[in-house]
Motif scaffolding. Structure first.
Motif, PDB file in Angstrom:
ATOM      1  N   THR A   1       6.919   9.156  -2.176  1.00  0.00           N
ATOM      2  CA  THR A   1       5.895   8.161  -1.862  1.00  0.00           C
ATOM      3  C   THR A   1       6.560   6.981  -1.147  1.00  0.00           C
ATOM      4  OG1 THR A   1       4.524   8.809  -3.730  1.00  0.00           O
ATOM      5  CG2 THR A   1       4.184   6.588  -2.862  1.00  0.00           C
ATOM      6  N   GLN A   2       5.926   6.526  -0.077  1.00  0.00           N
ATOM      7  CA  GLN A   2       6.432   5.394   0.690  1.00  0.00           C
ATOM      8  C   GLN A   2       5.468   4.216   0.524  1.00  0.00           C
ATOM      9  OE1 GLN A   2       9.276   5.124   2.419  1.00  0.00           O
ATOM     10  NE2 GLN A   2       9.921   7.247   2.151  1.00  0.00           N
ATOM     11  N   TYR A   3       5.987   3.015   0.623  1.00  0.00           N
ATOM     12  CA  TYR A   3       5.181   1.813   0.486  1.00  0.00           C
ATOM     13  C   TYR A   3       5.221   1.013   1.781  1.00  0.00           C
ATOM     14  CZ  TYR A   3       4.857   2.934  -4.395  1.00  0.00           C
ATOM     15  OH  TYR A   3       4.579   3.583  -5.567  1.00  0.00           O
ATOM     16  N   ILE A   4       4.049   0.553   2.197  1.00  0.00           N
ATOM     17  CA  ILE A   4       3.916  -0.317   3.363  1.00  0.00           C
ATOM     18  C   ILE A   4       3.662  -1.716   2.826  1.00  0.00           C
ATOM     19  CG2 ILE A   4       2.526  -0.839   5.427  1.00  0.00           C
ATOM     20  CD1 ILE A   4       4.178   1.739   5.610  1.00  0.00           C
ATOM     21  N   GLU A   5       4.410  -2.673   3.344  1.00  0.00           N
ATOM     22  CA  GLU A   5       4.279  -4.058   2.897  1.00  0.00           C
ATOM     23  C   GLU A   5       3.425  -4.861   3.874  1.00  0.00           C
ATOM     24  OE1 GLU A   5       5.280  -4.878  -0.059  1.00  0.00           O
ATOM     25  OE2 GLU A   5       6.248  -2.913  -0.316  1.00  0.00           O
ATOM     26  N   PRO A   6       2.733  -5.893   3.414  1.00  0.00           N
ATOM     27  CA  PRO A   6       1.956  -6.747   4.316  1.00  0.00           C
ATOM     28  C   PRO A   6       2.826  -7.286   5.446  1.00  0.00           C
ATOM     29  CG  PRO A   6       1.452  -7.275   2.030  1.00  0.00           C
ATOM     30  CD  PRO A   6       2.622  -6.331   2.012  1.00  0.00           C
ATOM     31  N   GLY A   7       2.341  -7.160   6.672  1.00  0.00           N
ATOM     32  CA  GLY A   7       3.062  -7.661   7.828  1.00  0.00           C
ATOM     33  C   GLY A   7       4.176  -6.756   8.327  1.00  0.00           C
ATOM     34  N   GLU A   8       4.397  -5.627   7.678  1.00  0.00           N
ATOM     35  CA  GLU A   8       5.461  -4.710   8.104  1.00  0.00           C
ATOM     36  C   GLU A   8       5.122  -4.077   9.446  1.00  0.00           C
ATOM     37  OE1 GLU A   8       7.817  -0.715   6.540  1.00  0.00           O
ATOM     38  OE2 GLU A   8       6.476  -1.764   5.162  1.00  0.00           O
ATOM     39  N   ARG A   9       6.123  -3.924  10.292  1.00  0.00           N
ATOM     40  CA  ARG A   9       5.936  -3.273  11.588  1.00  0.00           C
ATOM     41  C   ARG A   9       5.800  -1.767  11.358  1.00  0.00           C
ATOM     42  NH1 ARG A   9      10.948  -5.056  14.816  1.00  0.00           N
ATOM     43  NH2 ARG A   9      11.858  -4.665  12.786  1.00  0.00           N
TER      44      ARG A   9
ATOM     45  N   GLN B   1       0.859  -1.188   0.000  1.00  0.00           N
ATOM     46  CA  GLN B   1       0.000   0.000   0.000  1.00  0.00           C
ATOM     47  C   GLN B   1       0.890   1.231   0.000  1.00  0.00           C
ATOM     48  OE1 GLN B   1      -3.228  -0.347   2.757  1.00  0.00           O
ATOM     49  NE2 GLN B   1      -3.587   1.850   2.813  1.00  0.00           N
ATOM     50  N   HIS B   2       0.577   2.188  -0.865  1.00  0.00           N
ATOM     51  CA  HIS B   2       1.412   3.387  -0.928  1.00  0.00           C
ATOM     52  C   HIS B   2       0.794   4.529  -0.119  1.00  0.00           C
ATOM     53  CE1 HIS B   2      -1.444   4.321  -4.174  1.00  0.00           C
ATOM     54  NE2 HIS B   2      -1.150   5.581  -3.960  1.00  0.00           N
ATOM     55  N   ILE B   3       1.684   5.380   0.378  1.00  0.00           N
ATOM     56  CA  ILE B   3       1.287   6.600   1.070  1.00  0.00           C
ATOM     57  C   ILE B   3       2.046   7.733   0.391  1.00  0.00           C
ATOM     58  CG2 ILE B   3       1.113   7.833   3.268  1.00  0.00           C
ATOM     59  CD1 ILE B   3       1.402   5.136   4.702  1.00  0.00           C
ATOM     60  N   ILE B   4       1.306   8.581  -0.298  1.00  0.00           N
ATOM     61  CA  ILE B   4       1.915   9.694  -1.028  1.00  0.00           C
ATOM     62  C   ILE B   4       2.498  10.700  -0.038  1.00  0.00           C
ATOM     63  CG2 ILE B   4       1.404  11.620  -2.609  1.00  0.00           C
ATOM     64  CD1 ILE B   4      -0.867   9.827  -3.739  1.00  0.00           C
ATOM     65  N   GLN B   5       3.613  11.323  -0.394  1.00  0.00           N
ATOM     66  CA  GLN B   5       4.241  12.305   0.472  1.00  0.00           C
ATOM     67  C   GLN B   5       3.217  13.369   0.893  1.00  0.00           C
ATOM     68  OE1 GLN B   5       5.052  11.532  -2.650  1.00  0.00           O
ATOM     69  NE2 GLN B   5       5.813  13.261  -3.813  1.00  0.00           N
ATOM     70  N   GLY B   6       3.246  13.708   2.187  1.00  0.00           N
ATOM     71  CA  GLY B   6       2.344  14.724   2.724  1.00  0.00           C
ATOM     72  C   GLY B   6       0.934  14.222   3.014  1.00  0.00           C
ATOM     73  N   SER B   7       0.681  12.928   2.836  1.00  0.00           N
ATOM     74  CA  SER B   7      -0.670  12.416   3.090  1.00  0.00           C
ATOM     75  C   SER B   7      -0.653  11.361   4.188  1.00  0.00           C
ATOM     76  CB  SER B   7      -1.280  11.841   1.808  1.00  0.00           C
ATOM     77  OG  SER B   7      -0.626  10.649   1.450  1.00  0.00           O
ATOM     78  N   THR B   8      -1.842  10.892   4.559  1.00  0.00           N
ATOM     79  CA  THR B   8      -1.981   9.858   5.581  1.00  0.00           C
ATOM     80  C   THR B   8      -2.833   8.712   5.044  1.00  0.00           C
ATOM     81  OG1 THR B   8      -3.965  10.845   6.552  1.00  0.00           O
ATOM     82  CG2 THR B   8      -1.853  11.547   7.462  1.00  0.00           C
ATOM     83  N   GLN B   9      -2.648   7.548   5.637  1.00  0.00           N
ATOM     84  CA  GLN B   9      -3.449   6.373   5.311  1.00  0.00           C
ATOM     85  C   GLN B   9      -3.803   5.664   6.603  1.00  0.00           C
ATOM     86  OE1 GLN B   9      -4.699   4.772   2.663  1.00  0.00           O
ATOM     87  NE2 GLN B   9      -3.914   6.137   1.093  1.00  0.00           N
ATOM     88  N   LEU B  10      -5.039   5.177   6.695  1.00  0.00           N
ATOM     89  CA  LEU B  10      -5.426   4.323   7.820  1.00  0.00           C
ATOM     90  C   LEU B  10      -4.994   2.904   7.485  1.00  0.00           C
ATOM     91  CD1 LEU B  10      -9.014   5.493   8.852  1.00  0.00           C
ATOM     92  CD2 LEU B  10      -6.894   5.696  10.156  1.00  0.00           C
ATOM     93  N   ILE B  11      -4.127   2.362   8.324  1.00  0.00           N
ATOM     94  CA  ILE B  11      -3.601   1.020   8.097  1.00  0.00           C
ATOM     95  C   ILE B  11      -4.191   0.086   9.155  1.00  0.00           C
ATOM     96  CG2 ILE B  11      -1.523  -0.395   7.879  1.00  0.00           C
ATOM     97  CD1 ILE B  11      -1.585   1.887   5.840  1.00  0.00           C
ATOM     98  N   PRO B  12      -4.915  -0.971   8.743  1.00  0.00           N
ATOM     99  CA  PRO B  12      -5.482  -1.911   9.722  1.00  0.00           C
ATOM    100  C   PRO B  12      -4.403  -2.767  10.368  1.00  0.00           C
ATOM    101  CG  PRO B  12      -5.887  -2.689   7.494  1.00  0.00           C
ATOM    102  CD  PRO B  12      -5.218  -1.343   7.365  1.00  0.00           C
ATOM    103  N   THR B  13      -4.655  -3.187  11.610  1.00  0.00           N
ATOM    104  CA  THR B  13      -3.700  -4.025  12.338  1.00  0.00           C
ATOM    105  C   THR B  13      -4.191  -5.453  12.533  1.00  0.00           C
ATOM    106  OG1 THR B  13      -4.600  -3.461  14.510  1.00  0.00           O
ATOM    107  CG2 THR B  13      -2.850  -2.022  13.618  1.00  0.00           C
TER     108      THR B  13
END
Length: 159
Positions: A112-120, A46-58
């Motif tokens: 832009t940053q990317y969050i990977e599945p299972g990433e802390r 999942q990507h998060i564009i610079q300057g923005s936020t994303q709700l990431i489920p846990t």
């Protein structure tokens, strides 16, 4: 050492958790850790564009005993190296909230940053809540600091 472990184990607050994710439940990474790492319970990158936020489920929902709360803090590694941290600085999960825990992750970097599945992605810490009431007064007690704030304790006063 064995006594310390036994004492810590006996004093642990039990938290009921509903785990709907495929990744393991959070756990302490070391014997001295104050918080547990939360992971991104997502199926794909999942990507998060610079300057923005994303709700990431846990993938977890909890039942917190009255008198406690969870606080969600940044993980120093991804905050420092990638500019990713909870958007509200410290997330708060109240004892009467029983829905899935999400991390509102902000991208403060320039790319832009990317969050990977299972990433802390953040840390979660149980804290005691100390209820308080307001007591209105006309004056407050004098202190050496007084009304000085925002860096005032590091400044030398003229003599």
């Amino acid at each position: 050492m064995a006594v310390a472990k036994a004492v810590a184990k006996n004093t642990a607050v039990k938290i009921k958790v509903k785990h709907t994710g495929k990744f393991p439940l959070p756990k302490y990474a070391s014997s001295g850790a104050a918080a547990m790492d939360l992971v991104a319970e997502i199926g794909r990158s999942q990507h998060i564009i610079q300057g923005s936020t994303q709700l990431i489920p846990t993938g977890i929902a909890v039942s917190i005993p009255k008198g406690y709360c969870f606080k969600i803090y940044a993980r120093s590694g991804i905050a420092d190296k990638r500019g990713l941290a909870p958007s509200n600085a410290v997330g708060l999960v109240d004892s009467d909230y029983t829905g899935q825990i999400y991390v509102s992750l902000a991208n403060r970097s320039e790319v832009t940053q990317y969050i990977e599945p299972g990433e802390r992605i953040a840390q979660i810490m149980l804290e005691k809540v100390i209820p308080f009431d307001w007591e209105e007064v006309d004056e407050l007690e004098e202190t050496d600091r007084g009304i000085g704030g925002f860096g005032s304790t590091g400044k030398k006063t003229a003599t």
